[in-house]
Design an enzyme around this catalytic site. Structure first.
Site, mmCIF file in Angstrom:
data_model
loop_
_atom_site.group_PDB
_atom_site.id
_atom_site.type_symbol
_atom_site.label_atom_id
_atom_site.label_comp_id
_atom_site.label_asym_id
_atom_site.label_seq_id
_atom_site.Cartn_x
_atom_site.Cartn_y
_atom_site.Cartn_z
ATOM 1 N N HIS A 113 69.350 19.370 -41.461
ATOM 2 C CA HIS A 113 70.716 19.802 -41.779
ATOM 3 C C HIS A 113 71.529 18.555 -42.145
ATOM 4 O O HIS A 113 71.422 17.519 -41.492
ATOM 5 C CB HIS A 113 71.307 20.507 -40.557
ATOM 6 C CG HIS A 113 72.770 20.787 -40.680
ATOM 7 N ND1 HIS A 113 73.305 21.440 -41.765
ATOM 8 C CD2 HIS A 113 73.810 20.494 -39.855
ATOM 9 C CE1 HIS A 113 74.617 21.528 -41.596
ATOM 10 N NE2 HIS A 113 74.947 20.968 -40.446
ATOM 11 N N ASN A 162 78.586 18.446 -46.039
ATOM 12 C CA ASN A 162 78.009 19.471 -45.161
ATOM 13 C C ASN A 162 78.354 20.853 -45.716
ATOM 14 O O ASN A 162 79.499 21.289 -45.624
ATOM 15 C CB ASN A 162 78.579 19.281 -43.753
ATOM 16 C CG ASN A 162 78.007 20.262 -42.753
ATOM 17 O OD1 ASN A 162 77.309 21.214 -43.126
ATOM 18 N ND2 ASN A 162 78.293 20.051 -41.486
ATOM 19 N N CYS A 199 75.879 26.206 -38.753
ATOM 20 C CA CYS A 199 75.018 25.280 -39.500
ATOM 21 C C CYS A 199 73.539 25.521 -39.267
ATOM 22 O O CYS A 199 72.698 24.970 -39.982
ATOM 23 C CB CYS A 199 75.371 23.835 -39.147
ATOM 24 S SG CYS A 199 77.036 23.408 -39.657
HETATM 25 O O1 UT7 Z 1 77.392 20.604 -38.960
HETATM 26 C C1 UT7 Z 1 77.860 21.122 -37.770
HETATM 27 C C2 UT7 Z 1 77.968 20.139 -36.709
HETATM 28 N N1 UT7 Z 1 78.893 19.107 -37.028
HETATM 29 C C3 UT7 Z 1 78.494 17.840 -36.929
HETATM 30 O O2 UT7 Z 1 77.340 17.575 -36.676
HETATM 31 C C4 UT7 Z 1 79.536 16.772 -37.039
HETATM 32 C C5 UT7 Z 1 79.432 15.827 -35.865
HETATM 33 N N2 UT7 Z 1 80.462 14.822 -35.820
HETATM 34 C C6 UT7 Z 1 80.567 13.835 -36.733
HETATM 35 O O3 UT7 Z 1 79.865 13.809 -37.730
HETATM 36 C C7 UT7 Z 1 81.548 12.717 -36.463
HETATM 37 O O4 UT7 Z 1 82.004 12.813 -35.148
HETATM 38 C C8 UT7 Z 1 82.754 12.664 -37.445
HETATM 39 C C9 UT7 Z 1 82.295 12.251 -38.806
HETATM 40 C C10 UT7 Z 1 83.440 14.031 -37.492
HETATM 41 C C11 UT7 Z 1 83.762 11.624 -36.946
HETATM 42 O O5 UT7 Z 1 83.124 10.364 -36.840
HETATM 43 P P1 UT7 Z 1 83.247 9.512 -35.499
HETATM 44 O O6 UT7 Z 1 82.553 8.233 -35.737
HETATM 45 O O7 UT7 Z 1 82.751 10.366 -34.364
HETATM 46 O O8 UT7 Z 1 84.771 9.252 -35.402
HETATM 47 P P2 UT7 Z 1 85.773 9.632 -34.207
HETATM 48 O O9 UT7 Z 1 86.100 11.070 -34.218
HETATM 49 O O10 UT7 Z 1 85.256 9.012 -32.935
HETATM 50 O O11 UT7 Z 1 87.044 8.802 -34.654
HETATM 51 C C12 UT7 Z 1 87.043 7.363 -34.685
HETATM 52 C C13 UT7 Z 1 88.344 6.891 -35.291
HETATM 53 C C14 UT7 Z 1 89.572 7.560 -34.695
HETATM 54 O O12 UT7 Z 1 90.622 6.603 -34.675
HETATM 55 P P3 UT7 Z 1 91.002 5.839 -33.332
HETATM 56 O O13 UT7 Z 1 91.374 6.895 -32.338
HETATM 57 O O14 UT7 Z 1 89.771 5.070 -32.934
HETATM 58 O O15 UT7 Z 1 92.134 4.959 -33.749
HETATM 59 C C15 UT7 Z 1 89.918 8.648 -35.682
HETATM 60 O O16 UT7 Z 1 91.266 8.995 -35.667
HETATM 61 O O17 UT7 Z 1 88.371 7.218 -36.676
HETATM 62 C C16 UT7 Z 1 89.543 7.980 -36.979
HETATM 63 N N3 UT7 Z 1 89.230 8.910 -38.051
HETATM 64 C C17 UT7 Z 1 89.317 8.589 -39.354
HETATM 65 N N4 UT7 Z 1 89.684 7.450 -39.976
HETATM 66 C C18 UT7 Z 1 89.644 7.421 -41.310
HETATM 67 C C19 UT7 Z 1 88.809 10.201 -37.953
HETATM 68 N N5 UT7 Z 1 88.620 10.711 -39.180
HETATM 69 C C20 UT7 Z 1 88.930 9.734 -40.057
HETATM 70 C C21 UT7 Z 1 88.931 9.661 -41.463
HETATM 71 N N6 UT7 Z 1 89.297 8.491 -42.057
HETATM 72 N N7 UT7 Z 1 88.571 10.709 -42.247
#
Ligand code: UT7
Length: 332
Positions: A256, A286, A116
């Protein structure tokens, strides 16, 4: 003799027609529009559906847009760089094909891979070639067909990524405009948290790697998020301090587009008003190497000659950094 600086003198962009909305994703994985919108800021992304078209197709389209908008003769281009994490093929630079297809037959060409941060690093590379006086026109393209490496059964990644390309032309400037300063870093610890495990020299493709689904992108989102927030904000703040810039001095932040919450955190640390923070994440998601270039292309008409712009990125590797530039032209 006047000092040569390297300035962007034309931009272009391209996204494919097919719109993958949050609603469609709801039918593919266990997710919903409210979750995606509130956690990422993304509403839809574009996908290149056509058989037989790879990243080069996106890069060529963005370049052609730039050539028309900037009224540029491709024969004058000296170097073509394609920043991409999804080259057409592992060997045979995508950039070489793109250069030939757009008629830049007097150029040499190579790919640059920094996930990225690819376009951000590319700004540094393109500028160095211009500032050295070696070349007069460098075309930098950020292009990724992320749909080719996304696992559409993994709800934590498939909601984030989209396909697209953006391009910028770099030329010498004698008024002190263009690139002013940069802070670029990397940390190999990151390869455990955002990667495609197989298909490279470490784990070549085998029937086993295919059966184990090791050829798609996987991400530890939480960890990447934390590193991204800290490092994008730190590097932008550092550049501001080093150049005695206050929030008042900055006209635009071009970040980004990975997650609106990461962008908001960076802008907040820089104490920037929302109106100065440029985003198109809601439309494209992204697009990896393409995000910053697509923002420059989409918002070109806002930029005025002399505007202070900060570019900032964080990506796989890890790779990250910020760039301080002064815009060099008013759009005609
Ligand atoms: O560009 C290159 C670099 N990449 C980035 O900068 C991305 C960085 N990361 C992020 O943007 C975020 O971490 C994500 C968008 C990928 C995920 O968001 P988050 O707020 O960090 O969610 P999480 O991974 O902590 O997950 C929270 C909850 C989990 O459920 P439990 O364990 O709390 O029950 C996940 O299973 O949300 C769940 N979850 C979803 N729920 C509905 C994860 N993905 C989804 C989804 N829909 N698509």
């Amino acid at each position: 003799m006047n000092t040569i600086t390297a300035a962007i003198t034309a931009v272009g962009g391209y996204v494919p027609d097919f719109v993958l909305t949050n609603k469609i994703l709801e039918t593919m994985v266990d997710t919903n529009d409210e979750w995606i919108t509130s956690r990422t800021g993304i509403k839809e992304r574009r996908i290149l559906k056509d058989e037989g078209k790879g990243t080069s197709y996106l890069a060529i389209k963005a370049s052609e847009d730039l050539l028309v908008r900037g009224n540029i003769d491709p024969l004058e281009i000296d170097l073509v760089i394609v920043a991409t994490a999804t080259p057409d093929m592992p060997v045979a630079a995508t950039a070489a094909y793109v250069a030939t297809e757009i008629g830049a037959i007097n150029a040499f060409a190579f790919d640059l891979q920094a996930a990225c941060s690819g376009f951000l690093y590319g700004v540094s590379v393109a500028s160095a070639y211009i500032q050295s006086g070696r070349y007069k026109k460098v075309l930098l393209i950020g292009a990724d067909k992320m749909s080719s490496i996304v696992d559409y059964t993994d709800r934590s990644t498939c909601i984030i990524f989209g396909d697209g390309a953006g391009a910028a032309l770099f030329e010498p400037n004698f008024e002190g405009l263009g690139l002013q300063d940069e802070y670029l870093r990397s940390d190999g610890i990151g390869r455990d948290f955002l990667k495609i495990e197989a298909g490279g020299s470490l784990h070549p493709t085998t029937i086993q790697t295919l059966q184990d689904n090791k050829h798609k992108i996987i991400q530890d989102g939480k960890t990447v998020f934390k590193y991204a927030v800290t490092n994008m904000a730190d590097s932008s703040e550092l550049l501001m301090k080093r150049n005695n810039l206050t929030n008042e001095d900055i006209q635009w932040l071009v970040p980004h587009q990975a997650n609106k919450r990461i962008i908001d955190a960076t802008a907040s640390r820089m104490k920037l008003d929302d109106s100065k923070v440029l985003m198109n994440i809601e439309k494209y998601g992204n697009t990896t190497s393409a995000t910053i270039a697509l923002v420059l292309s989409d918002f070109e008409s806002l930029f005025k000659k002399g505007d202070t712009i900060i570019l900032a990125a964080f990506g796989g590797g890890f790779t990250w950094g910020s760039i301080y530039l002064k815009w060099a032209y008013n759009k005609k």
